[in-house]
Design a protein around this motif. Structure first.
Motif, PDB file in Angstrom:
ATOM      1  N   HIS A 229     -27.239 -22.092   2.114  1.00 28.91           N
ATOM      2  CA  HIS A 229     -26.964 -21.755   3.510  1.00 28.91           C
ATOM      3  C   HIS A 229     -27.903 -22.510   4.454  1.00 28.91           C
ATOM      4  CE1 HIS A 229     -24.946 -18.396   1.515  1.00 28.91           C
ATOM      5  NE2 HIS A 229     -24.292 -18.194   2.652  1.00 28.91           N
ATOM      6  N   LEU A 230     -27.419 -22.667   5.683  1.00 27.45           N
ATOM      7  CA  LEU A 230     -28.218 -23.203   6.780  1.00 27.45           C
ATOM      8  C   LEU A 230     -28.581 -22.067   7.724  1.00 27.45           C
ATOM      9  CD1 LEU A 230     -25.951 -26.294   7.619  1.00 27.45           C
ATOM     10  CD2 LEU A 230     -27.979 -26.282   6.149  1.00 27.45           C
ATOM     11  N   TYR A 231     -29.744 -22.158   8.340  1.00 26.71           N
ATOM     12  CA  TYR A 231     -30.217 -21.135   9.265  1.00 26.71           C
ATOM     13  C   TYR A 231     -29.955 -21.609  10.698  1.00 26.71           C
ATOM     14  CZ  TYR A 231     -32.565 -18.880   5.353  1.00 26.71           C
ATOM     15  OH  TYR A 231     -32.831 -18.238   4.159  1.00 26.71           O
ATOM     16  N   PRO A 232     -29.032 -20.950  11.405  1.00 30.87           N
ATOM     17  CA  PRO A 232     -28.671 -21.418  12.745  1.00 30.87           C
ATOM     18  C   PRO A 232     -29.507 -20.764  13.849  1.00 30.87           C
ATOM     19  CG  PRO A 232     -27.147 -19.712  12.076  1.00 30.87           C
ATOM     20  CD  PRO A 232     -28.146 -19.863  10.946  1.00 30.87           C
ATOM     21  N   ILE A 233     -29.668 -21.507  14.930  1.00 28.15           N
ATOM     22  CA  ILE A 233     -30.254 -20.994  16.172  1.00 28.15           C
ATOM     23  C   ILE A 233     -29.363 -21.486  17.304  1.00 28.15           C
ATOM     24  CG2 ILE A 233     -32.261 -20.993  17.702  1.00 28.15           C
ATOM     25  CD1 ILE A 233     -33.936 -21.821  15.213  1.00 28.15           C
ATOM     26  N   ALA A 234     -28.956 -20.602  18.179  1.00 31.81           N
ATOM     27  CA  ALA A 234     -28.126 -20.978  19.327  1.00 31.81           C
ATOM     28  C   ALA A 234     -28.858 -20.626  20.607  1.00 31.81           C
ATOM     29  CB  ALA A 234     -26.776 -20.273  19.282  1.00 31.81           C
TER      30      ALA A 234
END
Length: 873
Positions: A229-234
């Motif tokens: 998985h990738l860790y997203p930040i928006a």
């Protein structure tokens, strides 16, 4: 014993069952790894401290410098500044700054990737701005040998773009949503930072005194989860308050993978559907492709103002001015010529339509419009909106250019009243009725930071002559024959007035302005210094032919032109020259583009090519893929306050290549395609695809051998021009035997202009295309390889100003620095004899290699005229 044995046998199974039953690490909100689409362009290198970089969409952007924090904008608001990453390894008593371990940078049209390296982990931070979304997304790709904490740090900074303002904002943490909300008292504007799985470690209790410390959150990264998985930040913003920002941030996280793929596909489509070039110089091809990307990224959508072109980008820091990331009239128009050159007519119309929407009742096109203009009394209380006078006539020129290229009569009809209004406003600024547009009490033409006030500038007259030519064509198409005649007469009158007012016979060149009355005597040298402003009338061929060549001698020489571009004022001739001045000594790629186009317009391709390459070679110098706004006049270094991604700087890679070197043009309202290339002597071929022509597209392949030039022109799909004009440039001593089109011999004409001989053939253009074969002797020409100047270097490159050949010799006008040995090539079918003070080495069947030096004052360019006899036996 049996009971003990039974328990022992069962223990492994129980342990295994326990492992199966253990809860899996949480992945809520994370992004499953996906194979990322690729737009087709990539630049990468080890990171360089302090080098600018950005990711830009139409509604949002992140600006920053390598090894420093970033800021994020969602137009018209800044949301956060000082965003950066830190890392902490489990059972490892050290906080690790991301800025200290940043190792590698990758830049693509769709994203930037920052790679952080440590002995225990590698983290790749992908940042992208979806094309049409109000937010920026980061994807963290973590590869670690132990669990680590990724710590995000930022300062909330909810502000409207200059010069509007907001009350001091507040911030809160929503633990359930893993979201920071940034709010202000009116509740109209809001920002949000969402990071699934994050925990806050910073929001101060209300009871505490406010402190100037960053907010911080932690992402607990399990290597097992990170493997899949990738860790997203928006980071999102909204003009509908915090609820709108929250919804946008959540949507960005949910659609992150699709948004990334869509962003890459968008830029791939842009590259594929517009003009592509394949030349012998891969550096130029790369710069051209990136220039299309960099130009398109100037297109910004503001929720209050609509979509138009801004000027350029850099960080705002603690201010509200992110470079020049608001709308500019003249910037958009200079950019539009590049947009139309590579075939993005939709973007061209967006540029024109935006300006029509902010045009005054009396027809004036604004100089600049802040992104917060509708939230304040921008047009009345501030002096910036109408600071210059050139946007209105440039608007007329751009509309004329669009109609000539496309023949889009419907669009012209829709825009006619707006175009006519801008034309009439510009005409009314000839306050003394001398045929020259005024600047005094009207608005500056170009030079803002003036030592003395000019009354009229040659820059404006060059634009006005072309505006009248454009108006004559458009008025004729609209059935206004009287106006067409009036515009044509105005063009002639202004042309004659310009020559009378600005030509200096004793100096053999033009001055750039006429002063207002009663200025002190020392003002004269200010207005008469050599300047690249004269490149504007040269661009459109509005200067007298013999005088234009003398002017180009000045512009192409080392006093004006450096290895990285053209100075606004001559280093040697202006007492006001200052290499640190925004206007009186700096190098702008915009000016360099004017000089390049002037060189090609008057068939001085060596000057055109040197200027083109000076700008193109900036593509990799600072911000990867983008060209800066301005550089020092003495050293190859951008100003610290430069907008490091300047839109019209990008345009000045495109326009001189397509319209200048390749000589591609459409005439007769989109029905006639012109191909008039002026290629360097050491180029044997070039291919251009997706050339917009009428209602279709055309591809051209050019190749030359010793005695033959072959040009194949084909349709790409349906539509296209009905007539073709092919007019390749050749050396002056080239002799043409015959021309065949599709195997049939056809008549042709020959015209000598500047340093070139142009061979012209006109043919109808059928669905089967055309193959033009020109039998000729190749002629003689010189060339030099243009290399990028080193960072911080002074200008040292050889200048070829003229290359003129006859039956007996090739004559070169060159400039160089004393004490430096230069090499240039001469391509000719004859044996080259040395000119005085030169060495010539020539292997049979190869180009002649010439070594030469210059005598004179160290550090000053010296001009030499060299005549190399040709052994034609």
């Amino acid at each position: 014993m049996r009971a003990f044995l039974l328990i022992a046998l069962l223990l492994p199974a129980v342990a295994a069952a326990g492992q199966d039953m253990a809860p899996a690490p949480a992945t809520d909100g994370l992004i499953s790894r996906f194979e990322r689409a690729d737009s087709g362009l990539l630049l990468e290198r080890p990171s360089s401290a302090g080098t600018y970089m950005n990711v830009v969409g139409r509604r949002s952007a992140a600006f920053g410098y390598e090894h420093r924090p970033f800021e994020v904008w969602v137009y018209p608001m800044k949301i956060v500044r000082d965003f950066q990453l830190e890392f902490k390894i489990q059972d490892y008593p050290l906080d690790i700054s991301g800025n200290e371990i940043l190792a590698h940078v990758e830049v693509r049209p769709e994203s930037a990737v920052l790679t952080y390296r440590h002995a225990a982990f590698t983290v790749k931070q992908t940042i992208f701005a979806p094309v049409d979304e109000m937010g920026v997304v980061m994807l963290l790709d973590v590869d670690a040998v132990r669990p680590i904490e990724v710590i995000g740090s930022f300062r909330p900074d909810l502000r409207l773009m200059w010069p509007a303002g907001l009350q001091t904002g507040g911030i809160f943490w929503d633990a359930d949503s893993h979201l920071y909300g940034i709010v202000e008292d009116s509740q109209q504007f809001g920002g949000a930072i969402m990071a699934p799985g994050a925990r806050d470690i910073s929001v101060m209790p209300y009871q505490e005194e406010p402190r100037d410390v960053p907010n911080r959150f932690i992402l607990d990264v399990d290597p097992q989860v990170a493997a899949t998985h990738l860790y997203p930040i928006a980071i999102a913003g909204s003009i509908e308050g915090i609820d709108g920002a929250r919804e946008t941030a959540s949507d960005l996280i949910a659609r992150a993978a699709d948004l990334y793929q869509g962003t890459a596909a968008y830029y791939r489509d842009l590259l594929d559907r517009t003009v592509t070039v394949d030349t012998p110089d891969d550096r130029l091809d790369e710069a051209f492709a990136w220039a299309k990307i960099g130009t398109e990224k100037g297109l910004v959508t503001n929720p209050y103002l609509g979509t138009g072109f801004v000027a350029g980008y850099r960080t705002a820091g603690s201010s509200e001015r992110p470079g020049f990331a608001w709308y500019f009239g003249r910037d958009a128009m200079w950019t539009s010529y590049a947009l139309m050159a590579y075939g993005d007519y939709e973007a061209s119309r967006s540029a024109l339509d935006f300006l029509a929407g902010v045009q005054t009742e009396d027809g004036r096109i604004p100089h600049e419009v802040s992104q917060s203009a509708t939230l304040i009394d921008w047009f009345n209380r501030f002096g910036y909106a109408y600071h210059s006078a050139d946007a209105s006539p440039l608007y007329v020129v751009a509309h004329g250019d669009y109609y000539r290229l496309t023949g889009d009569r419907e669009y012209l009809s829709r825009s006619w009243e707006s175009v006519l209004g801008a034309y009439n406003w510009a005409a009314a600024t000839d306050l003394d009725d001398d045929g020259l547009l005024n600047n005094y009490q009207v608005g500056h033409g170009w030079v803002e930071a003036k030592a003395f006030e000019p009354e009229e500038e040659i820059y404006m007259q060059g634009i006005w002559i072309e505006a009248n030519r454009a108006m004559a064509q458009m008025a004729e198409a609209m059935g206004h024959t009287d106006l067409a005649r009036e515009a044509s007469a105005r063009a002639e009158r202004t042309s004659a007035a310009m020559e009378a007012a600005y030509w200096m016979e004793d100096a053999g060149r033009y001055k750039w302005a006429t002063p207002i009355p009663d200025l002190p005597d020392e003002a004269e040298s200010y207005f008469t210094a050599s300047t690249s402003l004269t490149g504007v009338p040269l661009w459109w061929g509005t200067a007298q032919e013999d005088r234009a060549h003398l002017e180009l001698d000045a512009l192409g020489g080392g006093a004006v032109s450096t290895d990285w571009g053209a100075r606004l004022f001559s280093e040697e001739e202006s007492p006001w020259y200052d290499p640190l001045s925004y206007h009186t000594g700096s190098v702008w790629p915009l000016f360099t583009g004017w000089v390049s186009m002037g060189g090609y317009t008057y068939a001085r391709p060596h000057i055109g090519h040197q200027a083109l390459m000076a700008t193109a070679l900036l593509t990799r110098q600072d911000a990867l893929g983008y060209v800066t706004e301005l550089l020092s006049g003495d050293f190859n270094t951008a100003f610290g306050r430069s907008s490091h991604h300047q839109i019209w700087s990008e345009a000045m890679v495109v326009t001189p290549l397509i319209r200048g070197m390749l000589g591609l043009d459409m005439r007769d309202a989109g029905s006639t395609l012109v191909f008039s290339p002026q290629l360097p002597a050491d180029w044997g071929s070039v291919r251009v695809d997706r050339i917009p022509a009428g209602d279709g597209f055309v591809a051209i392949q050019y190749g030359r051998l010793d005695n033959t030039v072959r040009i194949a022109v084909s349709r790409e799909g349906g539509g296209g021009p009905s007539r073709l004009i092919v007019e390749p440039a050749m050396p002056q001593d080239a002799q043409v035997g015959s021309i065949q089109v599709n195997g049939e011999e056809v008549p042709f004409t020959i015209a000598d202009r500047g340093d070139r001989r142009f061979v012209r053939v006109e043919v109808p253009f059928s669905d089967n295309g055309a193959v033009i074969s020109i039998t000729r002797s190749p002629g003689s020409d010189a060339y030099v390889t243009h290399e990028p100047a080193g960072p911080g270097a002074r200008s040292t490159g050889l200048r070829i100003l003229r290359s003129q050949a006859d039956a007996d010799a090739i004559s070169l006008t060159v400039e160089g620095l004393p004490g430096k040995r230069y090499l240039l090539g001469i391509r000719t079918p004859h044996r080259v004899q040395p000119a005085p003070g030169t060495d010539v080495r020539q292997v049979p069947g190869r180009d002649a290699l010439v070594a030469l030096e210059f005598d004179g004052e160290p550090g000053r360019y010296v001009r030499r005229v060299l005549r190399f006899p040709l052994d034609t036996q």
